[in-house]
Structure formats: structure tokens, C-alpha cells
Design a protein around this motif. Structure first.
Motif, PDB file in Angstrom:
ATOM      1  N   ARG A  54       0.814  -1.213   0.000  1.00  0.00           N
ATOM      2  CA  ARG A  54       0.000   0.000   0.000  1.00  0.00           C
ATOM      3  C   ARG A  54       0.853   1.271   0.000  1.00  0.00           C
ATOM      4  O   ARG A  54       0.454   2.279  -0.587  1.00  0.00           O
ATOM      5  N   HIS A  55       2.017   1.210   0.616  1.00  0.00           N
ATOM      6  CA  HIS A  55       2.865   2.401   0.637  1.00  0.00           C
ATOM      7  C   HIS A  55       3.489   2.658  -0.742  1.00  0.00           C
ATOM      8  O   HIS A  55       3.672   3.812  -1.139  1.00  0.00           O
ATOM      9  N   LEU A  56       3.821   1.595  -1.447  1.00  0.00           N
ATOM     10  CA  LEU A  56       4.340   1.771  -2.810  1.00  0.00           C
ATOM     11  C   LEU A  56       3.244   2.296  -3.731  1.00  0.00           C
ATOM     12  O   LEU A  56       3.484   3.179  -4.567  1.00  0.00           O
ATOM     13  N   ASP A  60       4.014   8.820  -5.020  1.00  0.00           N
ATOM     14  CA  ASP A  60       3.883   9.590  -6.266  1.00  0.00           C
ATOM     15  C   ASP A  60       5.138   9.533  -7.129  1.00  0.00           C
ATOM     16  O   ASP A  60       5.058   9.581  -8.362  1.00  0.00           O
ATOM     17  N   ASP A  61       6.303   9.468  -6.497  1.00  0.00           N
ATOM     18  CA  ASP A  61       7.547   9.463  -7.275  1.00  0.00           C
ATOM     19  C   ASP A  61       7.612   8.241  -8.194  1.00  0.00           C
ATOM     20  O   ASP A  61       8.203   8.303  -9.279  1.00  0.00           O
ATOM     21  N   ILE A  62       7.025   7.133  -7.750  1.00  0.00           N
ATOM     22  CA  ILE A  62       7.057   5.907  -8.557  1.00  0.00           C
ATOM     23  C   ILE A  62       5.823   5.802  -9.445  1.00  0.00           C
ATOM     24  O   ILE A  62       5.920   5.434 -10.621  1.00  0.00           O
ATOM     25  N   THR A  63       4.655   6.153  -8.919  1.00  0.00           N
ATOM     26  CA  THR A  63       3.427   5.981  -9.716  1.00  0.00           C
ATOM     27  C   THR A  63       3.271   7.058 -10.790  1.00  0.00           C
ATOM     28  O   THR A  63       2.373   6.962 -11.623  1.00  0.00           O
ATOM     29  N   ASP A  64       4.120   8.080 -10.774  1.00  0.00           N
ATOM     30  CA  ASP A  64       4.099   9.030 -11.895  1.00  0.00           C
ATOM     31  C   ASP A  64       4.535   8.355 -13.187  1.00  0.00           C
ATOM     32  O   ASP A  64       4.085   8.722 -14.281  1.00  0.00           O
ATOM     33  N   GLU A  65       5.410   7.364 -13.087  1.00  0.00           N
ATOM     34  CA  GLU A  65       5.952   6.705 -14.287  1.00  0.00           C
ATOM     35  C   GLU A  65       5.462   5.271 -14.433  1.00  0.00           C
ATOM     36  O   GLU A  65       5.265   4.801 -15.562  1.00  0.00           O
ATOM     37  N   MET A 268       9.071  -3.805   1.741  1.00  0.00           N
ATOM     38  CA  MET A 268       8.057  -2.860   1.269  1.00  0.00           C
ATOM     39  C   MET A 268       7.094  -2.426   2.347  1.00  0.00           C
ATOM     40  O   MET A 268       6.497  -1.350   2.256  1.00  0.00           O
ATOM     41  N   SER A 269       6.924  -3.245   3.392  1.00  0.00           N
ATOM     42  CA  SER A 269       5.975  -2.877   4.441  1.00  0.00           C
ATOM     43  C   SER A 269       6.654  -2.525   5.761  1.00  0.00           C
ATOM     44  O   SER A 269       6.103  -1.768   6.541  1.00  0.00           O
ATOM     45  N   GLU A 270       7.853  -3.053   6.016  1.00  0.00           N
ATOM     46  CA  GLU A 270       8.491  -2.769   7.308  1.00  0.00           C
ATOM     47  C   GLU A 270       9.173  -1.408   7.319  1.00  0.00           C
ATOM     48  O   GLU A 270       9.318  -0.794   8.370  1.00  0.00           O
ATOM     49  N   HIS A 271       9.647  -0.933   6.172  1.00  0.00           N
ATOM     50  CA  HIS A 271      10.281   0.386   6.087  1.00  0.00           C
ATOM     51  C   HIS A 271      10.044   0.953   4.681  1.00  0.00           C
ATOM     52  O   HIS A 271      10.958   0.991   3.846  1.00  0.00           O
ATOM     53  N   PRO A 272       8.827   1.389   4.396  1.00  0.00           N
ATOM     54  CA  PRO A 272       8.467   1.791   3.022  1.00  0.00           C
ATOM     55  C   PRO A 272       9.326   2.920   2.460  1.00  0.00           C
ATOM     56  O   PRO A 272       9.702   2.874   1.281  1.00  0.00           O
ATOM     57  N   ASN A 276      11.308   2.163  -0.885  1.00  0.00           N
ATOM     58  CA  ASN A 276      10.926   2.855  -2.113  1.00  0.00           C
ATOM     59  C   ASN A 276      12.113   3.612  -2.708  1.00  0.00           C
ATOM     60  O   ASN A 276      12.247   3.735  -3.926  1.00  0.00           O
ATOM     61  N   GLY A 277      12.972   4.125  -1.827  1.00  0.00           N
ATOM     62  CA  GLY A 277      14.196   4.770  -2.314  1.00  0.00           C
ATOM     63  C   GLY A 277      15.111   3.782  -3.003  1.00  0.00           C
ATOM     64  O   GLY A 277      15.627   4.043  -4.103  1.00  0.00           O
ATOM     65  N   TYR A 278      15.315   2.632  -2.372  1.00  0.00           N
ATOM     66  CA  TYR A 278      16.144   1.595  -2.994  1.00  0.00           C
ATOM     67  C   TYR A 278      15.534   1.135  -4.322  1.00  0.00           C
ATOM     68  O   TYR A 278      16.238   0.957  -5.324  1.00  0.00           O
ATOM     69  N   LEU A 279      14.224   0.936  -4.317  1.00  0.00           N
ATOM     70  CA  LEU A 279      13.552   0.447  -5.528  1.00  0.00           C
ATOM     71  C   LEU A 279      13.698   1.429  -6.682  1.00  0.00           C
ATOM     72  O   LEU A 279      13.870   1.019  -7.842  1.00  0.00           O
ATOM     73  N   SER A 280      13.644   2.714  -6.373  1.00  0.00           N
ATOM     74  CA  SER A 280      13.781   3.717  -7.435  1.00  0.00           C
ATOM     75  C   SER A 280      15.112   3.557  -8.167  1.00  0.00           C
ATOM     76  O   SER A 280      15.182   3.745  -9.398  1.00  0.00           O
ATOM     77  N   GLU A 281      16.159   3.226  -7.427  1.00  0.00           N
ATOM     78  CA  GLU A 281      17.465   3.022  -8.050  1.00  0.00           C
ATOM     79  C   GLU A 281      17.441   1.813  -8.991  1.00  0.00           C
ATOM     80  O   GLU A 281      18.020   1.830 -10.075  1.00  0.00           O
ATOM     81  N   ILE A 282      16.771   0.749  -8.559  1.00  0.00           N
ATOM     82  CA  ILE A 282      16.704  -0.467  -9.381  1.00  0.00           C
ATOM     83  C   ILE A 282      15.831  -0.234 -10.619  1.00  0.00           C
ATOM     84  O   ILE A 282      16.187  -0.651 -11.730  1.00  0.00           O
TER      85      ILE A 282
END
Length: 311
Positions: A54-56, A60-65, A268-272, A276-282
Motif C-alpha cells: 500500500r505504501h508503494l 507519487d515518485d514511482i506511480t508518476d511513471e 516494502m511494508s516494514e520500512h516503506p 521505495n528509495g532503494y527500488l527507485s534506483e533499481i
């Protein structure tokens, strides 16, 4: 995202019917992001549901793209058992073929073009079967807490009438999270685990700990066309970063191992915010928007996230 009273989040929930081996499954999913965004298909962990994402879905930074889509597997969350089967006459037990076919069936039913698949724990392990059996169906595979073999967790007392399985299943997850992850979201992760149906957690772990074993089959995977990212948290003692590196080394070209510092088995749920920052890099690496190679270890400073003061 604002949490002012009256705020309506842009996440939408729908059902899609998916045929898997002749059985119709009514699958619940939530999504957010542009219709023409790159599909990012998200799989929850064993015994849980799509609320883990739910946090992902609200980032907005990720769901914009990206068009982020998080679904409930059959028997999980709002995806109730199929009405055509006498499912109560046998124990629920997930195997690799059923698991992979369901994921591909969901992607097909939603008509997703070149989606990125991402899952954690059992959802991370299944990236190996997807890469082996369905290499042409995905743009990239992200296996969070991914390992070639994760034995020891198909345990009888996780579904035993003398045990308060709701509480036991939730607390079995507590020690898999990093101590510096915010307590609010660690408690939320446990809360989600208190919602599973009887026998489903153990049934998922049949796949996780029994049916999934790629120790001698990693060389069957050709990740040169569909990249596979094995992304493991520093505080995950089930499938630690060394397991992720073993997966990448065993596959070879196209497989990349990344360690996530200061996070555990349910990133994704314990420290969103950190995840999300790490995921953006990937994701930037997948889309070609990142300059340079991914580091072997991503750290909070790399994504401008401060850890909890209590850590």
C-alpha cells in the motif's frame, strides 16, 4: 501524501477473472499510475496479501511513471477460493507450477505489455521459475529476499488446532524485520499477517521450503534478455544478501545482486520510505535512466533516508 481529513487516495481496486489450468479465479488487485505507464506487477509474501504494497501504491515518485499493480493470490485477501472447486476437501498447498502459472495468468488477463514483475520472499523465489519457464513474458524480474533454496519453514504448528496461529504466524515474522525499521510499520506488517485464512500460510510455505529448489538448476536460466535482480535485505536471516549473490553468480549474464542495507525480509511494508528509495534506483537501472552500475550495496545515505533515532 497528505493525510488531511477528506483526502482520497488515487488507488483503485478491481477484480479480474483469471483462468489457470481450466479453473476460473476471481483475483482482486489494486493499482495506481498512468494507464500507459510501465506495468509493475507486485506479489505479496507467503500467507499475506496485497496490503503489503500500500505504501508503494501511494508513492507519487514511482506511480508518476509506473502503473503499480498489487494483487491477492487465490485464497489470500479478497481473492476468495474458486466457486467451481470443492477446495475444502483437501489441504491448501501451493506448488511452483501453479504459482508461476497464476502470475503469468494475471499478467495475461490484464493484457500487460512487457511488465516488470516484483515479489518478496516466496514472491522473490518464484522469479527463478519465471525466468526459467517464462523468459519472454516480462521486461525484468525483481526478486526481493530471493534464494535458490529456503528450507525449514513448512512447519506443522503454523496450522495446528492447539496453536493460536493468527498470533504465532504474525510473531514468526517479527524477528525477520530490521530493528531500526519504524515500529509503526513493523507492527503494521504483523497486523497484516493476523488476517490470513487457516492453513494458507503453511500451504504457501510448501512452495517456499519444499517445492522450490534451484541449487542445481541456476544454469538453466538465461537472463540475458530478461534481467533478474536478486535484492536481499541485510537483516533477512532466511535469505540474506549472500543468497542473492549466489543466485546471481549461478545464473551469470543478466543477473544482478544488490544488498539492501538496514532492512529485513519485508522491505516494502516494514520500512516503506527506505525501500521505495532503494527500488527507485533499481527501476532506473531497468529503464536505462540510471547513470553507472548499481552498487553492490544500497545504503540509506544513497537515497537520502534517515534511520529511526532509536536505531
Amino acid at each position: 501524501m497528505s493525510t488531511e481529513p477528506g483526502t482520497v487516495e488515487p488507488i483503485t481496486g478491481k477484480y479480474v477473472h483469471v483462468d489457470v489450468d481450466g479453473t476460473d479465479y476471481r483475483i482482486y488487485f489494486e493499482e495506481n499510475g498512468p494507464d500507459d505507464g510501465i506495468p509493475l506487477l507486485c506479489q505479496h509474501t507467503a500467507g499475506c496479501n496485497n496490503q503489503e504494497w500500500r505504501h508503494l501504491l501511494a508513492d507519487d515518485d514511482i506511480t508518476d511513471e509506473f502503473r503499480v499493480i498489487a494483487y491477492d493470490l487465490p485464497f489470500h485477501g479478497k481473492s476468495v477460493p474458486p466457486t467451481s472447486d470443492d477446495w475444502w476437501e483437501e489441504d491448501y498447498e501451493l506448488d511452483a507450477e501453479q504459482f508461476a502459472a497464476t502470475i503469468v495468468g494475471i499478467a495475461d488477463a490484464l493484457d500487460l505489455q512487457d511488465p516488470i514483475y516484483m515479489g518478496s520472499s516466496m514472491g522473490g523465489n518464484i522469479t527463478l521459475e519465471l525466468a526459467d519457464w517464462y523468459p519472454d513474458r516480462f521486461r525484468a524480474l525483481i526478486g526481493l529476499e530471493c534464494g535458490a533454496y529456503s528450507p525449514g519453514f513448512h512447519i506443522d504448528w503454523l496450522d495446528h488446532p492447539h496453536v493460536n496461529t493468527t498470533e504465532v504466524n504474525a510473531y514468526s515474522c517479527w524477528g525477520l524485520m530490521a530493528k531500526q525499521s519504524p515500529e509503526q510499520t513493523r507492527r503494521e506488517t504483523m497486523y497484516l499477517y493476523e488476517q490470513g485464512a487457516t492453513g494458507v500460510f503453511k500451504g504457501d510455505l510448501y512452495y517456499y521450503s519444499v517445492d522450490h529448489d534451484y541449487r542445481d538448476k541456476l544454469d538453466q536460466i538465461d537472463a540475458s534478455e530478461c534481467p533478474l535482480y536478486a535484492v536481499n535485505g541485510e537483516y533477512d536471516y532466511l535469505t540474506d544478501p549472500a543468497d542473492g549473490r549466489a543466485v546471481a553468480d549461478g545464473i551469470g549474464e543478466g543477473a544482478i545482486a544488490v544488498e539492501m542495507s538496514d532492512i529485513g525480509h519485508f522491505p516494502m511494508s516494514e520500512h516503506p520510505a527506505l525501500f521505495n528509495g532503494y527500488l527507485s534506483e533499481i527501476l532506473a537501472d531497468i529503464t536505462g535512466d540510471r547513470e553507472g552500475d548499481l552498487p553492490e550495496t544500497l545504503r540509506p545515505d544513497d537515497v537520502d533516508v534517515e534511520l529511526s533515532p532509536s536505531s
